[in-house]
Design an enzyme around this catalytic site. Structure first.
Site, PDB file in Angstrom:
ATOM      1  N   CYS A 100      -0.759  17.172   7.854  1.00 33.95           N
ATOM      2  CA  CYS A 100      -0.352  18.566   7.970  1.00 33.95           C
ATOM      3  C   CYS A 100       1.081  18.717   8.475  1.00 33.95           C
ATOM      4  O   CYS A 100       1.522  17.992   9.357  1.00 33.95           O
ATOM      5  CB  CYS A 100      -1.274  19.288   8.935  1.00 33.95           C
ATOM      6  SG  CYS A 100      -2.995  19.067   8.558  1.00 33.95           S
ATOM      7  N   ARG A 111       4.505  13.789   3.473  1.00 32.82           N
ATOM      8  CA  ARG A 111       3.531  13.425   4.505  1.00 32.82           C
ATOM      9  C   ARG A 111       2.104  13.416   3.957  1.00 32.82           C
ATOM     10  O   ARG A 111       1.206  12.875   4.587  1.00 32.82           O
ATOM     11  CB  ARG A 111       3.598  14.435   5.654  1.00 32.82           C
ATOM     12  CG  ARG A 111       4.898  14.394   6.410  1.00 32.82           C
ATOM     13  CD  ARG A 111       5.072  15.631   7.247  1.00 32.82           C
ATOM     14  NE  ARG A 111       4.120  15.703   8.317  1.00 32.82           N
ATOM     15  CZ  ARG A 111       4.431  15.771   9.602  1.00 32.82           C
ATOM     16  NH1 ARG A 111       5.693  15.767   9.962  1.00 32.82           N
ATOM     17  NH2 ARG A 111       3.522  15.855  10.518  1.00 32.82           N
ATOM     18  N   TRP A 159      -3.829  18.940   5.280  1.00 28.93           N
ATOM     19  CA  TRP A 159      -4.547  17.724   4.841  1.00 28.93           C
ATOM     20  C   TRP A 159      -5.926  17.848   5.448  1.00 28.93           C
ATOM     21  O   TRP A 159      -6.086  17.776   6.659  1.00 28.93           O
ATOM     22  CB  TRP A 159      -3.803  16.501   5.367  1.00 28.93           C
ATOM     23  CG  TRP A 159      -4.256  15.202   4.788  1.00 28.93           C
ATOM     24  CD1 TRP A 159      -3.855  14.633   3.626  1.00 28.93           C
ATOM     25  CD2 TRP A 159      -5.189  14.287   5.379  1.00 28.93           C
ATOM     26  NE1 TRP A 159      -4.482  13.416   3.452  1.00 28.93           N
ATOM     27  CE2 TRP A 159      -5.305  13.185   4.517  1.00 28.93           C
ATOM     28  CE3 TRP A 159      -5.942  14.289   6.555  1.00 28.93           C
ATOM     29  CZ2 TRP A 159      -6.133  12.113   4.776  1.00 28.93           C
ATOM     30  CZ3 TRP A 159      -6.767  13.216   6.810  1.00 28.93           C
ATOM     31  CH2 TRP A 159      -6.861  12.132   5.923  1.00 28.93           C
ATOM     32  N   ASN A 193      -1.741  22.123  13.567  1.00 31.20           N
ATOM     33  CA  ASN A 193      -1.924  20.692  13.278  1.00 31.20           C
ATOM     34  C   ASN A 193      -2.775  20.106  14.382  1.00 31.20           C
ATOM     35  O   ASN A 193      -2.592  20.457  15.546  1.00 31.20           O
ATOM     36  CB  ASN A 193      -0.578  19.946  13.303  1.00 31.20           C
ATOM     37  CG  ASN A 193       0.215  20.178  12.048  1.00 31.20           C
ATOM     38  OD1 ASN A 193      -0.228  20.873  11.132  1.00 31.20           O
ATOM     39  ND2 ASN A 193       1.407  19.618  11.997  1.00 31.20           N
ATOM     40  N   GLY A 194      -3.645  19.187  14.047  1.00 30.06           N
ATOM     41  CA  GLY A 194      -4.468  18.549  15.073  1.00 30.06           C
ATOM     42  C   GLY A 194      -5.927  18.934  14.899  1.00 30.06           C
ATOM     43  O   GLY A 194      -6.338  19.406  13.837  1.00 30.06           O
ATOM     44  N   GLU A 250      -0.900  -7.420   3.807  1.00 30.74           N
ATOM     45  CA  GLU A 250      -0.094  -6.292   3.341  1.00 30.74           C
ATOM     46  C   GLU A 250      -0.210  -6.135   1.820  1.00 30.74           C
ATOM     47  O   GLU A 250      -0.319  -5.024   1.303  1.00 30.74           O
ATOM     48  CB  GLU A 250       1.363  -6.497   3.787  1.00 30.74           C
ATOM     49  CG  GLU A 250       2.390  -5.539   3.203  1.00 30.74           C
ATOM     50  CD  GLU A 250       2.146  -4.071   3.516  1.00 30.74           C
ATOM     51  OE1 GLU A 250       1.251  -3.746   4.310  1.00 30.74           O
ATOM     52  OE2 GLU A 250       2.840  -3.224   2.921  1.00 30.74           O
ATOM     53  N   LYS A 255      -1.606  -2.790  -0.027  1.00 29.04           N
ATOM     54  CA  LYS A 255      -0.813  -2.043  -1.003  1.00 29.04           C
ATOM     55  C   LYS A 255      -1.610  -1.840  -2.282  1.00 29.04           C
ATOM     56  O   LYS A 255      -1.630  -0.756  -2.853  1.00 29.04           O
ATOM     57  CB  LYS A 255       0.471  -2.815  -1.268  1.00 29.04           C
ATOM     58  CG  LYS A 255       1.683  -1.978  -1.433  1.00 29.04           C
ATOM     59  CD  LYS A 255       2.392  -1.563  -0.173  1.00 29.04           C
ATOM     60  CE  LYS A 255       1.564  -0.930   0.898  1.00 29.04           C
ATOM     61  NZ  LYS A 255       2.278  -0.649   2.119  1.00 29.04           N
ATOM     62  N   GLU A 290      -4.579   0.727  -1.695  1.00 32.18           N
ATOM     63  CA  GLU A 290      -4.275   2.129  -1.409  1.00 32.18           C
ATOM     64  C   GLU A 290      -3.708   2.887  -2.594  1.00 32.18           C
ATOM     65  O   GLU A 290      -3.924   4.085  -2.706  1.00 32.18           O
ATOM     66  CB  GLU A 290      -3.402   2.287  -0.160  1.00 32.18           C
ATOM     67  CG  GLU A 290      -1.986   1.833  -0.292  1.00 32.18           C
ATOM     68  CD  GLU A 290      -1.195   1.998   1.006  1.00 32.18           C
ATOM     69  OE1 GLU A 290      -1.427   2.958   1.743  1.00 32.18           O
ATOM     70  OE2 GLU A 290      -0.324   1.148   1.257  1.00 32.18           O
ATOM     71  N   HIS A 335     -14.906 -20.215   5.221  1.00 39.18           N
ATOM     72  CA  HIS A 335     -15.755 -19.600   6.251  1.00 39.18           C
ATOM     73  C   HIS A 335     -16.387 -18.297   5.775  1.00 39.18           C
ATOM     74  O   HIS A 335     -16.830 -17.493   6.586  1.00 39.18           O
ATOM     75  CB  HIS A 335     -14.944 -19.384   7.529  1.00 39.18           C
ATOM     76  CG  HIS A 335     -14.341 -20.643   8.044  1.00 39.18           C
ATOM     77  ND1 HIS A 335     -15.101 -21.666   8.557  1.00 39.18           N
ATOM     78  CD2 HIS A 335     -13.057 -21.081   8.054  1.00 39.18           C
ATOM     79  CE1 HIS A 335     -14.308 -22.672   8.891  1.00 39.18           C
ATOM     80  NE2 HIS A 335     -13.066 -22.335   8.585  1.00 39.18           N
ATOM     81  N   LYS A 390       1.020  10.431   4.601  1.00 44.39           N
ATOM     82  CA  LYS A 390       2.138   9.601   5.034  1.00 44.39           C
ATOM     83  C   LYS A 390       2.207   9.515   6.555  1.00 44.39           C
ATOM     84  O   LYS A 390       2.484   8.477   7.120  1.00 44.39           O
ATOM     85  CB  LYS A 390       3.430  10.198   4.477  1.00 44.39           C
ATOM     86  CG  LYS A 390       4.687   9.427   4.815  1.00 44.39           C
ATOM     87  CD  LYS A 390       4.742   8.163   4.001  1.00 44.39           C
ATOM     88  CE  LYS A 390       5.894   7.257   4.384  1.00 44.39           C
ATOM     89  NZ  LYS A 390       5.620   5.877   3.936  1.00 44.39           N
TER      90      LYS A 390
HETATM   91  C1  F6R Z   1       0.417   1.847   4.214  1.00 45.38           C
HETATM   92  C2  F6R Z   1       0.858   2.875   5.123  1.00 45.38           C
HETATM   93  C3  F6R Z   1       0.076   3.100   6.379  1.00 45.38           C
HETATM   94  C4  F6R Z   1       1.045   3.228   7.560  1.00 45.38           C
HETATM   95  C5  F6R Z   1       0.272   3.583   8.839  1.00 45.38           C
HETATM   96  C6  F6R Z   1       1.196   3.647  10.053  1.00 45.38           C
HETATM   97  O1  F6R Z   1       1.246   1.736   3.102  1.00 45.38           O
HETATM   98  O2  F6R Z   1       1.825   3.539   4.869  1.00 45.38           O
HETATM   99  O3  F6R Z   1      -0.829   2.074   6.603  1.00 45.38           O
HETATM  100  O4  F6R Z   1       1.737   2.033   7.704  1.00 45.38           O
HETATM  101  O5  F6R Z   1      -0.356   4.814   8.681  1.00 45.38           O
HETATM  102  O6  F6R Z   1       2.190   4.603   9.896  1.00 45.38           O
HETATM  103  P1  F6R Z   1       3.506   4.586  10.760  1.00 45.38           P
HETATM  104  O7  F6R Z   1       4.259   3.349  10.435  1.00 45.38           O
HETATM  105  O8  F6R Z   1       4.243   5.830  10.342  1.00 45.38           O
HETATM  106  O9  F6R Z   1       3.089   4.622  12.198  1.00 45.38           O
END
Ligand code: F6R
Length: 607
Positions: A2, A27, A74, A100-101, A480, A484, A487, A503, A602
Site C-alpha cells: 500500500c 510497490r 494491496w 497503511n498497516g 536466490e 527468482k 516468484e 539428505h 515490492k
Molecule cells: C525478491 C524480493 C523480496 C525482497 C524482500 C525484502 O525478489 O524482492 O524477497 O527481497 O521482500 O525486501 P527489502 O530488501 O526491500 O527489505
C-alpha cells in the site's frame, strides 16, 4: 505494498495524488483511489486495477479541490474489490481515511460501532477508523479532539491520513510502525508514505515518528504525541536525494532493464569507495563508527527474501576476508526470538526498500540496547536508513520490478566493500581489489549469451519443479536463483547446498525434475561434480553454469552456460546474472506479469 499520498495547498490536489500514486506503483497493489475535498463536499473515485484506470475515470469525471488523499491498496483484510479499496468513509460520508498497516483490534472496534448502529459496506479493518472518528466527533464536536481520541483506541500498525468536510482547511495524519512523511513546499504540503512521491515537489521533509500525529494546513504543520497529546516541535530536514525517475526505455519490462543495469550498478556502488589505484576501500558511511567497529567481535545480519540471500553471501565474505564471525537471520524470525546479544555484537540490516516491516521490527527490538546498528540500504531516506547508527548505501538507483535483481548485486558488492574495509591482513586483498575494478566489464560479456539463455529458459519453462544447487559462495546463489524463478514464473523451485542432496532432495529427482547447478571453479569442484553425478544417474536433467575451462560438470549436463572466470568471492556477482535471465525468460514464455507477479509486493510494509 500500500502507498499513501495526501495534499493540501494552492494547486489542484488530484494532480499530485495521481502522479504520486503512479510513482509508488512499483510497490505492488491491486486497487487504487482518491478522495478530494472541495469546500464542503468530497469527491471519491476508486478503481480495481491500475492508476491509469483511475486517471481515465478522473478524465471523465474530474475531482476538483485543493485538499485530497490517495491510496494504492494491496489486499490484506477483505478481497480485491472497489468497496474494499481506499479511501474509506464513515456511514455519513463526512470523514475519509486512507491507511497503511493493520488495525489489530478492528473486530473489537467494529463490534462496538455495530452496537451503536453503524453499518459497514466492506470487509477491511480500515473502515472502522472513519466510523470511530465520526462517533467521537458526535461526542466532542471538534475534529481534532475526535481524531486524537480515535488514535488512542487503535492497536496495530498504521499510517493514516484523513480529510473531512467538517474541517476543510486541514488534513490529519498519524503513524505507528508504518512510515509517513510531510513535504513542505511554497505551494502546499505534500504527504507520502515514502519520499518518492514528494521528491519532485520539495526536499524539505518532516518524517513522523511512531506515536505521532499531525494537523496539516496549506502552509503549516503541527505535530503532537498520540499518547500524551503534547505538541512536538520538529523542523523539516533537507533530503539529500536526487529525484530519479525510472523509465523502461526500450525494454519491455523493468526487470530485464534492471538485469541489464547490473554492470553499471556495480560501478555506481563502488564509485569513490573502491580506490583500486591507491589499494584502499573508503566507506564514508562507516567513518563515524570506526572506533566502535574495532571492538566488534560478531555481526548479526537481519534481512528478508533476496536481501537475506545477499546477507548469506555477506556471511561468507565477512568471515573469510575480515575474519569476523557472522550470523544471518531472517528478520521475521529474529523479531520473535529470545536471543541474547552481547554489546560487542553489531546488528546489520539489509534492505532494498528500507521499509520492510519485519526488518524494521527486528531492528526496533534492539533499539536502546546500546548495540551498534548498521545498514545496507538502497532507498535513501527510508525508515531503515534513518534508524541505523551508520551504514553504506547501495546506490543501485530505483528498482521498480517486484523481483529484486540489481539491488541484490549492489548489496553483495557493499558486503564485499565492507569486508575489504574491515580486513586486516587478508592475503588476497590487492588481487580482489584489482579484479573487482574490472568485474563490470566481465559481467557485460555474460549478456552475449542472452539469446542462448532465452532459448534454454523457454525449453525448460514447461517444468513443474526445479532444483537449484551450489556450494559455498554459490549456495546462496542457488537459493536466490530458485526464489527468482518461483516468484515470477510460478514454477515451483527450491535451492539447496549441493552436499544436502543425499539428505533428502535427491528423492525428488527423475527425468521430469530438472536441476539448475552452479558449478563455478573452487576447491570443492569435485564434490559438486559428485552431487551432479548422483542427479545424472537418476535421469535428472541439468542446466549448469560453469566458468571457462570447466568441463567435467558440463559433461554431466544437458545444457551449459559458460561465464567468465573470476575469484570465488566474486562469483555471486557474475553467477547470478544467468539465473536472473533464466527466470525472466521462463516467465516471459509463460506470459506472466513479470514486473508485478501475483500476490507479491515490492515494499512489504505489513507483517
Ligand atoms: C525478491 C524480493 C523480496 C525482497 C524482500 C525484502 O525478489 O524482492 O524477497 O527481497 O521482500 O525486501 P527489502 O530488501 O526491500 O527489505
Amino acid at each position: 505494498m500500500c502507498g499513501i499520498v495526501g495534499y493540501i495547498g494552492k494547486k489542484q490536489a488530484k494532480d499530485y495524488l495521481l502522479d504520486g500514486l503512479e510513482s509508488m506503483e512499483y510497490r505492488g497493489y491491486d486497487s487504487t483511489g482518491i478522495a478530494v475535498l472541495d469546500k464542503k463536499s468530497i469527491n471519491l473515485a476508486k478503481v480495481v486495477g491500475r492508476v491509469e484506470h483511475l486517471r481515465k475515470a478522473e478524465r471523465e469525471n474530474p475531482s476538483k479541490g485543493h485538499a485530497g488523499i490517495g491510496h494504492t491498496r494491496w489486499a490484506t483484510h477483505g478481497g480485491v474489490t472497489k468497496n474494499n479499496s481506499h479511501p474509506h468513509h464513515d456511514q455519513n460520508k463526512e470523514f475519509y481515511v486512507i491507511h497503511n498497516g493493520i488495525i489489530e483490534n478492528y473486530q473489537e472496534i467494529k463490534a462496538y460501532l455495530t452496537k451503536q448502529g453503524v453499518k459497514f459496506y466492506g470487509d477491511t479493518d480500515t473502515e472502522v477508523i472513519p466510523n470511530l472518528i465520526s462517533e467521537l466527533y458526535k461526542e466532542h464536536g471538534d475534529v481534532q479532539k475526535a481524531f486524537k481520541a480515535a488514535l488512542k483506541s487503535l492497536r496495530g500498525a498504521y499510517a493514516i491520513v484523513m480529510i473531512t468536510s467538517h474541517d476543510p482547511g486541514n488534513i490529519y495524519a498519524a503513524k505507528f510502525s508504518s512510515p509517513l512523511a510531510i513535504g513542505v513546499a511554497e505551494d502546499g504540503m505534500y504527504i507520502g508514505s515514502d519520499a518518492m512521491p514528494i521528491l519532485p515537489h520539495t526536499k524539505q521533509v518532516v518524517f513522523l515518528e511512531d506515536n505521532e500525529g499531525a494537523v496539516v494546513s496549506c502552509n503549516s504543520y503541527e505535530l503532537f504525541h498520540i499518547k500524551t497529546d503534547k505538541s512536538i516541535k520538529r523542523p523539516t530536514e533537507l533530503l539529500e536525494i536526487e529525484h530519479e525517475a525510472a523509465e523502461k526505455g526500450d525494454y519491455p519490462d523493468f526487470m530485464i532493464k534492471e538485469i541489464h543495469e547490473v554492470p553499471q550498478t556495480i560501478r555506481a556502488t563502488m564509485l569513490g569507495r573502491l580506490r583500486a589505484d591507491e589499494g584502499i576501500v573508503k566507506l564514508g558511511g562507516l567513518e563515524e563508527v570506526r572506533d566502535q567497529l574495532d571492538y566488534i567481535d560478531r555481526i548479526v545480519v537481519l534481512a528478508c527474501g533476496t536481501s537475506y540471500y545477499a546477507g548469506l553471501v555477506g556471511e561468507y565474505l565477512l568471515e573469510e576476508i575480515s575474519n569476523i564471525p557472522v550470523e544471518v537471520q531472517q528478520a521475521s524470525e529474529f523479531r520473535y526470538r529470545q536471543e541474547p546479544l552481547s554489546r560487542s555484537t553489531a546488528v546489520l540490516v539489509v534492505s532494498q526498500s528500507g521499509e520492510t516491516a519485519d526488518t524494521i521490527a527486528a531492528l526496533k527490538k534492539i533499539e536502546g540496547s546500546g548495540i551498534l546498528t548498521l545498514g545496507i540500504v538502497n532507498a535513501p531516506g527510508s525508515t531503515l536508513a534513518r534508524m541505523t547508527d551508520a551504514g553504506v548505501y547501495c546506490h543501485a538507483g530505483p528498482e521498480k520490478a517486484v523481483a529484486s535483481t540489481k539491488a541484490f548485486v549492489a548489496q553483495v558488492t557493499v558486503f564485499l566493500l565492507i569486508a575489504l574495509h574491515l580486513s586486516k591482513n587478508y592475503r588476497n586483498f590487492d588481487k580482489l581489489i584489482a579484479e573487482l575494478d574490472s568485474l563490470p566489464q566481465k559481467i557485460e560479456e555474460v549478456f552475449a549469451q542472452e539469446e542462448k539463455i532465452r532459448k534454454l529458459a523457454e525449453k525448460y519453462s514447461t517444468a513443474n519443479d526445479f532444483l537449484y544447487i551450489g556450494r559455498r559462495y554459490a549456495y546462496p546463489l542457488a537459493l536466490e536463483g530458485a526464489l527468482k524463478l518461483k516468484e515470477i514464473s510460478y514454477i515451483h523451485a527450491e535451492g539447496f547446498a549441493g552436499g544436502e542432496m543425499k539428505h533428502g532432495p535427491l528423492a525428488l529427482i527423475d527425468k521430469n525434475f530438472p536441476t539448475f547447478a552452479f558449478a563455478l571453479s573452487n576447491d570443492l569442484d569435485e564434490k559438486l561434480v559428485s552431487n551432479m553425478q548422483e542427479i545424472h544417474a537418476r535421469d535428472g536433467k541439468i542446466v549448469v553454469v560453469v566458468d571457462e575451462g570447466k568441463s567435467e560438470a558440463a559433461k554431466l549436463s544437458e545444457d551449459t552456460i559458460v561465464i567468465p572466470k573470476v575469484s570465488e568471492q566474486l562469483q555471486p556477482l557474475i553467477g547470478v546474472v544467468p539465473a536472473f535471465l533464466f527466470a525472466y525468460y521462463a516467465a516471459k514464455r509463460l506470459g506472466r506479469d513479470i514486473d508485478k507477479p501475483r500476490n507479491l509486493a515490492k515494499s512489504v510494509t505489513v507483517e
